[in-house]
Design a protein around this motif. Structure first.
Motif, PDB file in Angstrom:
ATOM      1  N   ILE A  22      40.585  -3.391 -25.753  1.00 32.99           N
ATOM      2  CA  ILE A  22      41.254  -2.440 -24.845  1.00 32.99           C
ATOM      3  C   ILE A  22      40.770  -2.578 -23.396  1.00 32.99           C
ATOM      4  O   ILE A  22      41.418  -2.079 -22.476  1.00 32.99           O
ATOM      5  N   LEU A  23      39.644  -3.274 -23.162  1.00 33.33           N
ATOM      6  CA  LEU A  23      39.067  -3.312 -21.805  1.00 33.33           C
ATOM      7  C   LEU A  23      40.078  -3.676 -20.710  1.00 33.33           C
ATOM      8  O   LEU A  23      40.161  -2.977 -19.693  1.00 33.33           O
ATOM      9  N   PRO A  24      40.896  -4.755 -20.879  1.00 33.31           N
ATOM     10  CA  PRO A  24      41.846  -5.075 -19.801  1.00 33.31           C
ATOM     11  C   PRO A  24      42.968  -4.049 -19.653  1.00 33.31           C
ATOM     12  O   PRO A  24      43.669  -4.070 -18.639  1.00 33.31           O
ATOM     13  N   ASP A  25      43.137  -3.166 -20.624  1.00 34.15           N
ATOM     14  CA  ASP A  25      44.234  -2.192 -20.568  1.00 34.15           C
ATOM     15  C   ASP A  25      43.777  -0.778 -20.205  1.00 34.15           C
ATOM     16  O   ASP A  25      44.564   0.167 -20.266  1.00 34.15           O
ATOM     17  N   GLU A  59      31.460  -7.974 -25.864  1.00 34.75           N
ATOM     18  CA  GLU A  59      31.162  -6.681 -25.250  1.00 34.75           C
ATOM     19  C   GLU A  59      31.735  -6.597 -23.837  1.00 34.75           C
ATOM     20  O   GLU A  59      32.151  -5.529 -23.389  1.00 34.75           O
ATOM     21  N   MET A  60      31.771  -7.731 -23.133  1.00 40.50           N
ATOM     22  CA  MET A  60      32.191  -7.742 -21.727  1.00 40.50           C
ATOM     23  C   MET A  60      33.502  -8.491 -21.526  1.00 40.50           C
ATOM     24  O   MET A  60      33.897  -8.752 -20.386  1.00 40.50           O
ATOM     25  N   SER A  61      34.195  -8.814 -22.590  1.00 41.84           N
ATOM     26  CA  SER A  61      35.356  -9.705 -22.490  1.00 41.84           C
ATOM     27  C   SER A  61      36.551  -9.032 -21.819  1.00 41.84           C
ATOM     28  O   SER A  61      36.805  -7.845 -22.008  1.00 41.84           O
ATOM     29  N   ASP A  62      37.299  -9.830 -21.027  1.00 41.66           N
ATOM     30  CA  ASP A  62      38.543  -9.295 -20.465  1.00 41.66           C
ATOM     31  C   ASP A  62      39.759  -9.893 -21.179  1.00 41.66           C
ATOM     32  O   ASP A  62      40.889  -9.757 -20.713  1.00 41.66           O
ATOM     33  N   LYS A  63      39.503 -10.595 -22.279  1.00 40.74           N
ATOM     34  CA  LYS A  63      40.622 -11.137 -23.067  1.00 40.74           C
ATOM     35  C   LYS A  63      41.196 -10.032 -23.960  1.00 40.74           C
ATOM     36  O   LYS A  63      40.450  -9.330 -24.639  1.00 40.74           O
TER      37      LYS A  63
END
Ligand SMILES: *Cc1c(COP(=O)(O)O)cnc(C)c1O
Length: 434
Positions: A22-25, A59-63
């Motif tokens: 969900i990180l990129p969203d 943990e830090m992925s933007d994929k």
């Protein structure tokens, strides 16, 4: 896919092969975790003493999508895809026009959603040569999930178990030991953190925060040993998204759209896994997302949104999250898995932004809800899951009042067959309404 009017079961080849990140969203960039000593943003190398590189990357992925390794899928196939079940008898008992569905995660060998991440974490650690994992456990579900998962990859497991649960729930200890895990009641004399707490308070009955301090210290001090966390962190929530990705396919396959998604929240992993695949379109499609927490540990509803430590002693990075304070001591309620002072940073942001609603419920009404569920649907739910069921019943009764044909979907995060002592306390009037 098959649907017999009750269960929606995906075919084996319909099981998702990627997790959703969900990180990129998110509506804003996530505030970074801060180093406990310097207050600077944590660098990946800071985490390497306790986590494998691949999990730090996740943990830090933007994929947005991350492929699930074949070895992990192969273990998932022991119980996944899990069923989505229409709660017809519960609907009848409530005389509600709402349609209620539950995703049942109690079908896994440890009986909860937790092995979805335990298996992935054990796998990545094994791939990087780690021989032993340390962890904490509350009610014992996470410790049993990790004992199960490490065993499948021929690793060792040391579990610091919150002392009150160690005594209240002996069967989960036996389960962990059956799978080969070593179980230590926390606070213990094994670590400096534990010793310090016992010196101040020899009768301390423990908390997840203290047990985390002990498990992290053990991992840092020993070679080939890593630490593993069962909730809160981004990579944990990522692995749990297999739940919601399956639910999405299951609902689509019967042309059903959810109006309300409900789940219980301790650190947020089962609920995030369940609802994150729906979050992006929730507003557009008018889906309400409701997180339910115990009134005895009301992190979202009474906590503050600020930086705080993940553990009691202050060894972990500072996370931007809803928190009751890292030294908060929740009363010993039976939903041990919900006794955590903080909440996942991503979910905290979604609550702060008003995308996820949060409510708190007291212990006795949750057991009343669980008993009604057991007497209509058969499954005896975990005390944690009863929090979700209480909120679902309230939603269904509201739908009845308003004459609305709502679709309510909730995550039944685990079964309660190892929590029968809690049901016994409820049935014989010994349960406090905290
Ligand atoms: C651990 C647990 C929870 C709470 O943890 P989350 O990370 O919030 O999901 C809820 N239900 C069950 C059955 C659990 O074992």
């Amino acid at each position: 896919m098959s649907f017999d009017g009750r269960k929606i079961i995906l075919d084996p080849e319909e099981m998702p092969e990627k997790w959703y990140n969900i990180l990129p969203d998110l509506p804003k960039p996530l505030p970074p975790p801060l180093h406990p000593a310097t207050n600077e943003p944590v660098k990946p190398s800071d985490l390497e003493p306790i986590f494998p590189k691949e999990l730090i990357k996740q943990e830090m992925s933007d994929k947005r999508w991350i492929r699930i390794p074949e070895e992990v899928l192969d273990v998932y196939r022991l119980w996944r895809p899990s069923p989505l079940i229409r709660a017809k008898k519960l609907e009848e008992a409530l005389k509600t026009p709402a349609r209620i569905y539950y995703k049942y995660e109690g079908v896994s060998p440890p009986g909860s959603h937790k092995p979805n991440t335990a298996v992935a974490q054990a796998y990545y650690n094994m791939k990087e040569g780690v021989e032993r994992l340390t962890t904490e456990t509350g009610a014992g579900q996470w410790g049993s999930a990790l004992s199960f998962a490490t065993r499948l990859f021929n690793m060792k497991c040391t579990v610091y178990m919150v002392k009150v649960s160690y005594h209240q729930k002996p069967y989960r200890r036996v389960l962990m030991e059956t799978w080969g895990g070593e179980v230590i009641p926390s606070p213990s004399n094994r670590t400096e953190s534990g010793k310090r707490i016992l010196e101040e308070d020899p009768d301390n009955h423990g908390s997840l925060g203290i047990a985390i301090s002990e498990a992290v210290e053990d991992a840092v001090k020993h070679e080939n040993t890593n630490y593993s966390l069962g909730s809160v962190l981004n990579h944990v929530l990522l692995h749990q998204t297999i739940i919601g990705l399956e639910v999405k396919k299951q609902l689509e396959s019967i042309d059903e759209k959810p109006d309300v998604l409900v789940g219980c929240v301790g650190g947020g992993s089962n609920f995030a896994g369940f609802c994150y695949p729906f979050v992006k379109d929730a507003e557009k499609e008018g889906v309400r997302i409701v997180a339910v927490e115990p009134a005895a540990c009301p992190t979202f509803t009474s906590g503050e949104y600020r930086y705080d430590y993940g553990d009691t002693v202050g060894l972990t990075p500072l996370l931007m999250m809803y928190t009751l304070g890292h030294d908060f001591m929740p009363p010993p309620i039976h939903a041990g898995g919900l006794r955590y002072h903080g909440d996942a940073p991503t979910m905290s942001m979604l609550v702060e932004e008003g995308i996820i609603e949060a409510i708190a419920v007291k212990q006795i009404p949750t057991f009343e809800a669980g008993i009604l569920f057991a007497r209509s649907e058969g499954i005896v739910p975990a005390p944690e899951s009863n929090h979700a069921i209480k909120a679902v019943i309230d939603e269904a009764l509201k739908a009845k009042e308003e004459g609305e044909e709502k679709v309510i979907v909730f995550n039944l995060s685990g079964h309660g067959y190892l929590d029968l002592a809690a049901y016994d306390d409820f049935l014989y009037g010994r349960l406090k309404n905290t």
